[in-house]
Motif scaffolding. Sequence first.
Motif, PDB file in Angstrom:
ATOM      1  N   THR A  85      -5.323   4.181  -8.424  1.00  0.00           N
ATOM      2  CA  THR A  85      -5.278   2.739  -6.943  1.00  0.00           C
ATOM      3  C   THR A  85      -6.188   2.060  -6.999  1.00  0.00           C
ATOM      4  N   HIS A  86      -5.731   1.043  -5.730  1.00  0.00           N
ATOM      5  CA  HIS A  86      -7.030  -0.212  -5.865  1.00  0.00           C
ATOM      6  C   HIS A  86      -7.813   0.214  -4.995  1.00  0.00           C
ATOM      7  N   PRO A  87      -9.001  -0.200  -5.291  1.00  0.00           N
ATOM      8  CA  PRO A  87     -10.803   0.732  -4.747  1.00  0.00           C
ATOM      9  C   PRO A  87      -9.931   0.575  -3.395  1.00  0.00           C
ATOM     10  N   SER A  88     -10.622   1.804  -2.359  1.00  0.00           N
ATOM     11  CA  SER A  88     -11.183   2.941  -2.810  1.00  0.00           C
ATOM     12  C   SER A  88     -11.129   4.516  -3.183  1.00  0.00           C
ATOM     13  N   GLY A  89      -8.899   3.794  -4.105  1.00  0.00           N
ATOM     14  CA  GLY A  89      -8.735   4.980  -4.392  1.00  0.00           C
ATOM     15  C   GLY A  89      -8.381   5.667  -3.868  1.00  0.00           C
ATOM     16  N   SER A  90      -8.791   6.545  -2.887  1.00  0.00           N
ATOM     17  CA  SER A  90      -8.964   8.073  -1.977  1.00  0.00           C
ATOM     18  C   SER A  90      -8.068   8.855  -3.613  1.00  0.00           C
ATOM     19  N   SER A 118      -3.820   6.928   2.762  1.00  0.00           N
ATOM     20  CA  SER A 118      -5.053   8.479   2.858  1.00  0.00           C
ATOM     21  C   SER A 118      -5.312   8.443   4.074  1.00  0.00           C
ATOM     22  N   THR A 119      -5.198   7.299   5.297  1.00  0.00           N
ATOM     23  CA  THR A 119      -5.247   7.668   6.534  1.00  0.00           C
ATOM     24  C   THR A 119      -5.349   9.337   7.348  1.00  0.00           C
ATOM     25  N   ASP A 170       0.959  -1.277   0.319  1.00  0.00           N
ATOM     26  CA  ASP A 170      -0.028   0.002  -0.372  1.00  0.00           C
ATOM     27  C   ASP A 170       0.394   1.432   0.131  1.00  0.00           C
ATOM     28  N   THR A 214      -7.301  11.993   5.187  1.00  0.00           N
ATOM     29  CA  THR A 214      -8.988  11.646   5.155  1.00  0.00           C
ATOM     30  C   THR A 214      -8.916  11.752   6.533  1.00  0.00           C
TER      31      THR A 214
END
Length: 161
Positions: free
Chosen positions: A67-72, A146-147, A53, A150
């Motif tokens: 990127t992989h879902p959710s993709g941010s 993305s944490t 990741d 977010t």
Amino acid sequence: MQRDAASAVSAASTAGRDAPSRLRGLVAPALLVLVLGGVYIRSLLPGPGHSHDTAEAQFAAPLLCVTHPSGSPSYLLLGHAFSRLVPLGTPAHRMNLLSALFGVLGCLVVRRLLRRLRVREPVAWSITVAFGLMPTVCASRSSPRSTASTSCSWLSCRTRS
């Protein structure tokens, strides 16, 4: 007329007192940025991450890949802009720096929330530093995920209401 002159003098003296109090209000956040920013920058990954990741986020944002879902998507767009505007080191290092920036911003939002809840400044500052140095927060700001962005976005939206 005399009353207007007295109110003008009173307003001028109040304005003079407001400036130092505003500067005093910036000392704690500035100290927080210096302390947590210093810790975060000192512990940044210098290059690509070791997990899937982390490496994916370091690679995708500067190139504006999916990127992989959710993709941010907001993180990818901000990361792309940041990697273009800040010419420091490798793209991976820039994304790590962006995560550290989001970590510091998130901590500033926590401090502001505590102050709005009428928590005294030393207590709010201590709680914010403890929050910023928690292992979960440290893990999300030391490598691009993305944490951090977010949680920073969510907390800033909550302080406006």
